[in-house]
Design a protein around this motif. Structure first.
Motif: not given
Ligand code: FES
Length: 343
Positions: A7-8, A11, A221, A225
């Motif tokens: 996800n990070k 992003h 995302t 986060w």
């Protein structure tokens, strides 16, 4: 890589992609605000071309006398004081879309095609400057400086200070556009603004739809986060930040006391005291560089688990960007001499 790491990473790459496009939108939008619209129209040297009807007009042949396939539409136009029927067999919704048509002499019924000299003559009459004209050329699309147009066109190049190109309809000789350097610049800006790299002439294309989806993913995302940060206790509002003293054991055995803000992450708090934990991701929890060790039983965040081996976690290693300064009292770490790059 675990889901939070994916996800990070997603992003960050999406931020880069969307950020670049935002800069392009900003720059091109500024251009549209500041541009001289009269110059960008290309009509500075353009005058309208009127084909006069003669005073005496003979009887025209009836359209039914023209030997041709059935047209979808018939028009009548005058060229060089002579009438022509314009038979249109196929035509899109917009005039620049592919079209099939033919002119017929309305006196004799003979098919008529514009020749080079006639095209050049019309181009000259549409121009009020003193540039030098090249020969007229009948060209097939695509056209670099008239990307929308999907039909053959006559092009006449004029040697003048604006680098003018005059485009005429390939069949009727109607003057469609004067393209100058200012028009070319505007077209380039439009292409960048609408991401129209495939020269579709509009903005309803797959690339811009992809960017819209990517922007939605960037927002999603980001929210995920944020929730992850909140769950890890890393979201706090720095109002009336409380100072806290941490004992820091340096690599060469020296032990110092450092005052940090309790609400900061350990990475940020130590940085304020000019003690820089290594970092590549700038506190994103993805590079795994900002490790410190403590004898305290600290919670293990998802980023700790992704970036630190189980053995090192048991040995007390954690990531400085994933823990608040308020969580620790005594740490051991290796610092870099300079502030880490923020990304
Ligand atoms: S993981 Fe990169 S700074 Fe902490």
């Amino acid at each position: 890589m675990q889901m939070s790491g994916i996800n990070k990473t997603l992003h960050k790459w999406l931020s880069l992609l969307i950020g670049l496009q935002l800069l392009i939108w900003l720059g091109t939008g500024l251009y549209f605000n500041l541009m001289d619209s009269s110059k960008a129209s290309g009509n500075g040297q353009r005058v309208s071309v009127v084909h006069q009807r003669p005073d005496v007009v003979q009887d025209l042949l009836p359209v039914s006398a023209i030997s041709s396939a059935a047209p979808m539409r018939v028009g009548l136009l005058w060229l060089f004081e002579r009438p022509y029927y314009q038979f249109i067999y196929e035509q899109g919704e917009h005039s620049y879309q592919p079209k099939r048509e033919q002119l017929f002499d309305a006196y004799t019924g003979e098919p008529f095609s514009l020749n080079r000299m006639q095209a050049l003559n019309i181009a000259r009459r549409s121009y009020s400057g003193d540039g030098e004209f090249s020969a007229a050329e009948l060209l097939e699309p695509p056209f670099d400086d008239y990307v929308q147009q999907q039909n053959p066109m006559w092009r006449v190049i004029v040697k003048d200070e604006f680098n003018t190109s005059i485009y005429l309809d390939g069949v009727t000789g109607q003057v469609l556009k004067h393209v100058t350097d200012d028009v070319r610049l505007k077209e380039l800006m439009l292409k960048l603004h609408f991401m129209d790299y495939g020269n579709s002439g509009g903005f309803n294309h797959w690339l811009i739809i992809s960017v819209a989806i990517a922007t939605l993913m960037l927002a999603s995302t980001g929210v995920i986060w944020l929730v992850q940060q909140y769950r890890s206790g890393l979201l706090s509002i720095n109002v009336g930040s409380r100072p806290r003293t941490i004992a820091v054991n340096l690599q060469h055995g020296e032990r110092i006391q450092v005052q940090v803000s309790a609400n900061d992450t350990l990475l940020d708090g130590l940085a304020c005291a000019q003690l820089y934990l290594p970092s590549i991701c700038g506190g994103g929890g993805t590079c795994g560089k900002c490790r410190f060790n403590t004898s305290q039983q600290l919670s293990i965040t998802s980023a700790d688990r992704e970036r630190i081996s189980a053995q090192d976690l048991r040995a007390g290693y954690r990531l400085g960007c994933q823990h608040l300064a308020s969580e620790v009292q005594d740490i051991e770490a290796v610092f870099t001499p300079r502030a880490p790059r923020r990304r």
